[in-house]
Design a protein around this motif. Structure first.
Motif, PDB file in Angstrom:
ATOM      1  N   PRO A  68      -5.258  -3.213  -7.333  1.00 22.03           N
ATOM      2  CA  PRO A  68      -5.763  -4.405  -8.028  1.00 22.03           C
ATOM      3  C   PRO A  68      -5.318  -5.706  -7.384  1.00 22.03           C
ATOM      4  CG  PRO A  68      -5.004  -2.777  -9.619  1.00 22.03           C
ATOM      5  CD  PRO A  68      -4.616  -2.265  -8.261  1.00 22.03           C
ATOM      6  N   GLU A  69      -6.257  -6.631  -7.303  1.00 26.48           N
ATOM      7  CA  GLU A  69      -6.075  -8.005  -6.833  1.00 26.48           C
ATOM      8  C   GLU A  69      -5.911  -8.123  -5.330  1.00 26.48           C
ATOM      9  OE1 GLU A  69      -6.776 -10.425  -8.575  1.00 26.48           O
ATOM     10  OE2 GLU A  69      -6.623  -9.655 -10.599  1.00 26.48           O
ATOM     11  N   SER A  70      -4.909  -7.490  -4.736  1.00 32.70           N
ATOM     12  CA  SER A  70      -4.598  -7.782  -3.338  1.00 32.70           C
ATOM     13  C   SER A  70      -4.985  -6.679  -2.368  1.00 32.70           C
ATOM     14  CB  SER A  70      -3.098  -8.062  -3.189  1.00 32.70           C
ATOM     15  OG  SER A  70      -2.346  -6.888  -3.455  1.00 32.70           O
ATOM     16  N   GLY A  71      -5.420  -5.500  -2.869  1.00 31.82           N
ATOM     17  CA  GLY A  71      -5.630  -4.393  -1.958  1.00 31.82           C
ATOM     18  C   GLY A  71      -4.283  -3.846  -1.520  1.00 31.82           C
ATOM     19  N   PRO A  72      -4.219  -2.915  -0.591  1.00 34.45           N
ATOM     20  CA  PRO A  72      -5.321  -2.312   0.160  1.00 34.45           C
ATOM     21  C   PRO A  72      -5.904  -1.099  -0.573  1.00 34.45           C
ATOM     22  CG  PRO A  72      -3.249  -1.511   0.989  1.00 34.45           C
ATOM     23  CD  PRO A  72      -2.908  -2.477  -0.121  1.00 34.45           C
ATOM     24  N   CYS A  73      -6.510  -0.179   0.186  1.00 36.19           N
ATOM     25  CA  CYS A  73      -7.070   1.041  -0.374  1.00 36.19           C
ATOM     26  C   CYS A  73      -5.999   2.123  -0.449  1.00 36.19           C
ATOM     27  CB  CYS A  73      -8.219   1.550   0.496  1.00 36.19           C
ATOM     28  SG  CYS A  73      -9.519   0.335   0.816  1.00 36.19           S
ATOM     29  N   VAL A  74      -6.148   3.003  -1.433  1.00 32.69           N
ATOM     30  CA  VAL A  74      -5.301   4.190  -1.537  1.00 32.69           C
ATOM     31  C   VAL A  74      -6.219   5.375  -1.784  1.00 32.69           C
ATOM     32  CG1 VAL A  74      -3.412   5.339  -2.735  1.00 32.69           C
ATOM     33  CG2 VAL A  74      -3.375   2.856  -2.475  1.00 32.69           C
ATOM     34  N   THR A  75      -6.062   6.412  -0.965  1.00 32.71           N
ATOM     35  CA  THR A  75      -6.881   7.614  -1.054  1.00 32.71           C
ATOM     36  C   THR A  75      -5.964   8.818  -1.201  1.00 32.71           C
ATOM     37  OG1 THR A  75      -8.581   6.610   0.340  1.00 32.71           O
ATOM     38  CG2 THR A  75      -8.611   9.012   0.153  1.00 32.71           C
ATOM     39  N   GLY A  88       0.806  -1.209   0.000  1.00 34.50           N
ATOM     40  CA  GLY A  88       0.000   0.000   0.000  1.00 34.50           C
ATOM     41  C   GLY A  88       0.842   1.262   0.000  1.00 34.50           C
ATOM     42  N   ASP A  89       1.861   1.298   0.852  1.00 36.40           N
ATOM     43  CA  ASP A  89       2.740   2.472   0.915  1.00 36.40           C
ATOM     44  C   ASP A  89       3.504   2.657  -0.390  1.00 36.40           C
ATOM     45  OD1 ASP A  89       1.877   2.989   3.470  1.00 36.40           O
ATOM     46  OD2 ASP A  89       3.632   2.087   4.459  1.00 36.40           O
ATOM     47  N   ALA A  90       3.915   1.536  -1.015  1.00 38.12           N
ATOM     48  CA  ALA A  90       4.636   1.631  -2.282  1.00 38.12           C
ATOM     49  C   ALA A  90       3.732   2.175  -3.381  1.00 38.12           C
ATOM     50  CB  ALA A  90       5.184   0.260  -2.674  1.00 38.12           C
ATOM     51  N   HIS A  91       2.506   1.740  -3.420  1.00 34.69           N
ATOM     52  CA  HIS A  91       1.562   2.265  -4.417  1.00 34.69           C
ATOM     53  C   HIS A  91       1.267   3.741  -4.147  1.00 34.69           C
ATOM     54  CE1 HIS A  91       0.475  -1.208  -6.869  1.00 34.69           C
ATOM     55  NE2 HIS A  91       0.508  -1.946  -5.762  1.00 34.69           N
ATOM     56  N   ALA A  92       1.111   4.094  -2.888  1.00 38.55           N
ATOM     57  CA  ALA A  92       0.848   5.498  -2.555  1.00 38.55           C
ATOM     58  C   ALA A  92       2.003   6.388  -3.013  1.00 38.55           C
ATOM     59  CB  ALA A  92       0.621   5.639  -1.054  1.00 38.55           C
ATOM     60  N   ALA A  93       3.251   5.939  -2.794  1.00 43.60           N
ATOM     61  CA  ALA A  93       4.413   6.719  -3.224  1.00 43.60           C
ATOM     62  C   ALA A  93       4.471   6.805  -4.750  1.00 43.60           C
ATOM     63  CB  ALA A  93       5.691   6.078  -2.681  1.00 43.60           C
ATOM     64  N   ARG A  94       4.148   5.712  -5.422  1.00 47.20           N
ATOM     65  CA  ARG A  94       4.146   5.699  -6.891  1.00 47.20           C
ATOM     66  C   ARG A  94       3.112   6.675  -7.435  1.00 47.20           C
ATOM     67  NH1 ARG A  94       1.391   1.824 -10.668  1.00 47.20           N
ATOM     68  NH2 ARG A  94       2.659   1.705 -12.583  1.00 47.20           N
TER      69      ARG A  94
END
Length: 226
Positions: free
Chosen positions: A192-199, A134-140
């Motif tokens: 996608p697929e595994s979550g979590p949420c990103v806002t 989740g943190d990696a997606h948020a940073a991306r």
């Protein structure tokens, strides 16, 4: 004038005793219990037990699908814990013991009332692996929102933000991009697929964060309370 009797007159319709016993035996045999092989009713088969669901295997499969979609993030989080995001699992199950529940709430009356009224906003706890992803997606996402992606500049409107997120491989099932033009533009999505949420929101300042699903379900903050 009488006719001389030559012998006893036979009784019409009366069977001899041996024949009566034989007929009774046949009747009893015909009224006996019917076996399943003779066409009798059979006991219905016992219902088979429903197969148990292996939630751990399902979570691991979801993480594997995520890793194929986002190999860079998979490599970054490869050594961080195991297991997938558990959208429906909280850090601890709500207690059914009133005394225990009372101990968990604030003691100040106003704070206690506030906690009760906002319990619907509680979020599921993330596993270490899900937190890393989740943190990696948020940073991306934040980097793309601030600096642009795909050769385009930073998005300033809801339409531009939606295009950036779609280009990064994110969908909006259970979420979306919100705002009119460049006013109060924000987004909510599930990885996608595994979550979590990103806002996140365009700001200023730009803010993007990862979190677990709400205990009432989904990534969108529920509207409720009293």
């Amino acid at each position: 004038m009488t006719t001389p009797r030559t012998g006893p007159r036979p009784r019409v319709g009366v069977l001899p005793l041996p024949l009566l016993l034989a007929a009774g035996a046949i009747a009893l045999t015909g009224c006996g219990t019917r076996t399943a092989g003779a066409g009798g009713a059979q006991e219905p088969p016992a219902p088979s037990a429903a197969p148990s669901v292996d939630h751990a295997a399902q979570a691991a499969a979801a993480v594997a699908r995520h890793d194929k979609l986002f190999p860079a993030i998979a490599a970054r989080c490869a050594d961080v814990g195991t297991g997938g995001a558990s959208p429906g699992a909280t850090a601890r199950e709500p207690s059914t013991d009133p005394a225990a529940t009372a101990r968990e709430l604030p003691t100040a009356p106003e704070a206690r009332k506030y906690a009760e009224n906002h319990a619907y906003k509680q979020q599921a706890q993330l596993t270490p692996g899900a937190r890393c992803r989740g943190d990696a997606h948020a940073a991306r996402i934040k980097a793309a929102v601030m600096n642009g992606a795909g050769g385009k500049g930073a998005p300033h409107t809801a339409e531009e933000l939606r295009a950036v997120l779609t280009g990064l491989g994110y969908g909006f099932d259970g979420g979306g991009v919100y705002g009119s033009g460049a006013v109060n533009v924000s987004f909510v999505l599930s990885v996608p697929e595994s979550g979590p949420c990103v806002t996140g929101r365009l700001g200023p300042p730009v803010a993007v964060l990862a979190h677990g699903m709400y205990v009432e379900g989904g990534c969108l903050e529920p509207r409720g309370g009293h």
